[in-house]
Scaffold this active site. Structure first.
Site, mmCIF file in Angstrom:
data_model
loop_
_atom_site.group_PDB
_atom_site.id
_atom_site.type_symbol
_atom_site.label_atom_id
_atom_site.label_comp_id
_atom_site.label_asym_id
_atom_site.label_seq_id
_atom_site.Cartn_x
_atom_site.Cartn_y
_atom_site.Cartn_z
ATOM 1 N N HIS A 110 0.842 -1.206 0.000
ATOM 2 C CA HIS A 110 0.000 0.000 0.000
ATOM 3 C C HIS A 110 0.875 1.253 0.000
ATOM 4 C CE1 HIS A 110 -3.761 2.192 1.196
ATOM 5 N NE2 HIS A 110 -2.850 3.072 1.617
ATOM 6 N N GLU A 111 1.835 1.310 0.908
ATOM 7 C CA GLU A 111 2.680 2.496 1.003
ATOM 8 C C GLU A 111 3.644 2.601 -0.176
ATOM 9 O OE1 GLU A 111 2.160 4.861 3.004
ATOM 10 O OE2 GLU A 111 0.660 3.816 4.192
ATOM 11 N N HIS A 117 1.887 4.180 -3.085
ATOM 12 C CA HIS A 117 1.816 5.644 -2.968
ATOM 13 C C HIS A 117 3.124 6.275 -3.443
ATOM 14 C CE1 HIS A 117 -2.029 5.910 -1.064
ATOM 15 N NE2 HIS A 117 -1.655 5.399 0.107
#
Length: 229
Positions: free
Chosen positions: A27-28, A31
């Site tokens: 997820h990170e 980003h």
């Protein structure tokens, strides 16, 4: 450990740990990768555009919080990684860039969910071998975790991804008002999801916001993906 034997507890930790670390790490990283491609290389320079989980682990959010939820027998398991630093002013185009960077995290979780569903189906074709049941259960947990993270992060309240997407889409004055919730937004969300149901129950009202905001969308998405795959 909520009635679990040591062996059962160790098994539960083993089937939750890998999916959780992968889910929050990807997820990170997503980003950071999206920000890099749209003009801000801060995350890349800090080594955060990587699938190496060590780069993303937050001691409390990735390890302690999920561990406490597991030990106390909570009906859900959630966690988070160290947020990836993004300078939104460097993104080009600015507003669309903010939307795409914010959406990249939940999109990565949905992609991991699809991979986990494929693994889960493939496991069913394997013969009865040691570890097959563990692999199936780990893939099953990965499906649930990734969809829960995607849905939760898309709630339209900052600092969650959905809040940042909505901030980028609103007119400037409304966007500033919504962005002002950045510091206290997570407290508001937790109050709505965890405290409000208890207060409503005390008043004789059987309404659970988490059911409508989290669990029903999670069920719809999983059902839809299973049908598509």
């Amino acid at each position: 450990m909520s009635g679990l034997s040591l062996e059962q507890f160790a098994y539960q930790v083993s089937v939750w740990a890998l999916p959780l670390i992968l889910a929050v790490g990807c997820h990170e990283a997503a980003h950071g990768w999206a920000a890099w491609k749209l003009g801000d290389d801060t995350a890349r320079r800090l080594g955060r555009v990587t699938l190496n989980p060590v780069r993303h682990i937050d001691p409390f959010g990735t390890l302690l919080l999920p561990g406490l939820l597991l030990v106390t027998g909570a009906p859900f398991l959630i966690g988070y990684a160290k947020p990836v630093p993004v300078h939104f002013g460097r993104l080009r185009p600015a507003r669309l860039g903010m939307v795409l960077v914010a959406a990249a995290g939940p999109a990565a979780n949905l992609a991991l969910c699809v991979v986990s569903l494929v693994v889960l189906q493939a496991v069913g074709w394997l013969p009865e071998l040691p570890g097959r049941d563990w692999l199936a259960e780990t893939a099953r947990k990965s499906v649930i975790l990734n969809v829960v993270l995607a849905v939760f992060n898309m709630l339209p309240v900052p600092p969650l991804d959905g809040g940042r997407i909505l901030t980028a889409l609103l007119p400037p004055r409304m966007a500033l008002r919504l962005a002002s919730l950045e510091r206290g937004g997570i407290v508001i969300i937790l109050l709505v999801l965890l405290v409000l149901p208890s207060l409503l129950a005390m008043a004789g009202i059987g309404f659970d916001p988490a059911d409508w905001l989290i669990w029903r969308p999670v069920g719809w998405i999983i059902d839809g993906l299973m049908t598509a795959i």
